[in-house]
Design an enzyme around this catalytic site. Sequence first.
Site, PDB file in Angstrom:
ATOM      1  N   ARG A   6      56.749  28.299  24.633  1.00 45.92           N
ATOM      2  CA  ARG A   6      55.483  27.559  24.671  1.00 45.92           C
ATOM      3  C   ARG A   6      54.298  28.497  24.909  1.00 45.92           C
ATOM      4  NH1 ARG A   6      59.284  25.138  23.289  1.00 45.92           N
ATOM      5  NH2 ARG A   6      59.676  22.908  23.535  1.00 45.92           N
ATOM      6  N   ALA A  33      48.174  31.488  50.486  1.00 41.59           N
ATOM      7  CA  ALA A  33      47.980  30.419  49.504  1.00 41.59           C
ATOM      8  C   ALA A  33      47.702  30.978  48.114  1.00 41.59           C
ATOM      9  CB  ALA A  33      46.840  29.516  49.957  1.00 41.59           C
ATOM     10  N   PHE A 126      37.551  40.146  53.983  1.00 43.24           N
ATOM     11  CA  PHE A 126      36.800  41.062  53.132  1.00 43.24           C
ATOM     12  C   PHE A 126      37.044  42.523  53.476  1.00 43.24           C
ATOM     13  CE2 PHE A 126      34.733  37.313  51.630  1.00 43.24           C
ATOM     14  CZ  PHE A 126      34.371  37.651  50.341  1.00 43.24           C
ATOM     15  N   CYS A 165      30.959  45.824  40.860  1.00 38.61           N
ATOM     16  CA  CYS A 165      32.100  45.786  41.771  1.00 38.61           C
ATOM     17  C   CYS A 165      31.834  44.756  42.870  1.00 38.61           C
ATOM     18  CB  CYS A 165      32.376  47.162  42.361  1.00 38.61           C
ATOM     19  SG  CYS A 165      31.222  47.642  43.686  1.00 38.61           S
ATOM     20  N   CYS A 168      28.662  45.427  44.991  1.00 34.01           N
ATOM     21  CA  CYS A 168      27.434  45.010  44.298  1.00 34.01           C
ATOM     22  C   CYS A 168      27.262  43.502  44.363  1.00 34.01           C
ATOM     23  CB  CYS A 168      27.490  45.439  42.835  1.00 34.01           C
ATOM     24  SG  CYS A 168      27.551  47.219  42.546  1.00 34.01           S
ATOM     25  N   CYS A 180      39.756  29.125  56.839  1.00 39.05           N
ATOM     26  CA  CYS A 180      40.624  27.944  56.804  1.00 39.05           C
ATOM     27  C   CYS A 180      40.925  27.429  58.215  1.00 39.05           C
ATOM     28  CB  CYS A 180      41.932  28.278  56.091  1.00 39.05           C
ATOM     29  SG  CYS A 180      41.720  28.708  54.349  1.00 39.05           S
ATOM     30  N   CYS A 239      25.639  52.496  43.666  1.00 41.55           N
ATOM     31  CA  CYS A 239      26.735  51.972  44.489  1.00 41.55           C
ATOM     32  C   CYS A 239      27.743  53.076  44.800  1.00 41.55           C
ATOM     33  CB  CYS A 239      27.418  50.815  43.767  1.00 41.55           C
ATOM     34  SG  CYS A 239      28.867  50.165  44.629  1.00 41.55           S
ATOM     35  N   CYS A 242      31.080  51.934  42.638  1.00 45.18           N
ATOM     36  CA  CYS A 242      31.114  51.882  41.170  1.00 45.18           C
ATOM     37  C   CYS A 242      29.916  52.564  40.521  1.00 45.18           C
ATOM     38  CB  CYS A 242      31.205  50.444  40.689  1.00 45.18           C
ATOM     39  SG  CYS A 242      29.707  49.455  40.975  1.00 45.18           S
TER      40      CYS A 242
END
Length: 338
Positions: A6, A33, A126, A165, A168, A180, A239, A242
């Site tokens: 499929r 999750a 982060f 990135c 940025c 959460c 940056c 990047c």
Amino acid sequence: MNRYSRQTLFSPIGIDGQEKIRKKHVLIVGMGALGSAIAETLTRAGVGKLTIIDRDYVEESNLQRQLLYSERDAQERVPKAEAAKKRLNEINQDVDVGSIVGEADAQLLESVAPDMDLIMDGTDNFETRFIMNDIAHKFRIPWIFGSCVGSFGSAFTIIPGETPCLQCLMKKLPMNGQTCDTVGIIAPTVQMVTAYQTAEALKILSENNNALRNTYVTFDLWQNQTLSIKADATKNPDCYTCGHHPTYPNLHYEVATKTAVLCGRNTVQIRPSGCSNISIEGLTIQWRKAGYEVSGNPYLVSVLKGDYRMVLFKDGRALIHGTNDVAMAKKVYHSLIG
């Protein structure tokens, strides 16, 4: 190939695309999750090899939205990476699944990155994402950001040398710091984010890069809102990740979050990089709304979470009381701070 019939009938992939998918190696950082849903989708899609990394173990509160785990996994506190590997092997034995139970720090990610074709974000903080961002650019590996909390989610595909990135992007589109553990989450939010992430992953793995989304997508399922933002203008030529002269700052020890076990106190101190004044008042309101026991003064706030107590100072430094385990202390910190 009948197993994937499929998928190969879908003309943008086809048999040639399926063969390309089968030859690719994907790294998934975090098996909560997002990570568990990504891993299941890519395993069912027939990716050649998966490497999964997670430092945590399965808990009962995970079962509402983390699809790979069972009640027995939670009862036995099985490490998520190992529980996920077992389940993924049951789903598709043709996929080579490697699991790492550990902290996805700069040293570990630098050691595994050279073998990867794609990095998938399944993390909940982060700090790790910025390390992933630097790793991806240093080794020129595409990676797909994803984030969700409550009914709100977002996703963005990052191609080194082409797109902005994460550094940025976040300077123009700051996050709200919710987690959460403070505002909750509904399972459809996770499924929506991973649908965006894995669709982009299949495009990259089948080498259909011309079909990649070039916008930052964000949505609120409860409020029936979706926004797609052109992100090209956020790219910063200066940056440090990047730009024209990258230094990959998040891979350097001096900017990493520092931890220390305080002798004789059953306490871990956490000092994040770039400490600055934070809104103790805002966090106090947020935690009280979530039902936590909170106290404090103008200089610090104390919040009780289960068997642990976190004392957070205005400069961002925190003391996690009730453990000498650095990994557990960081888990408590990120669950409350974001």
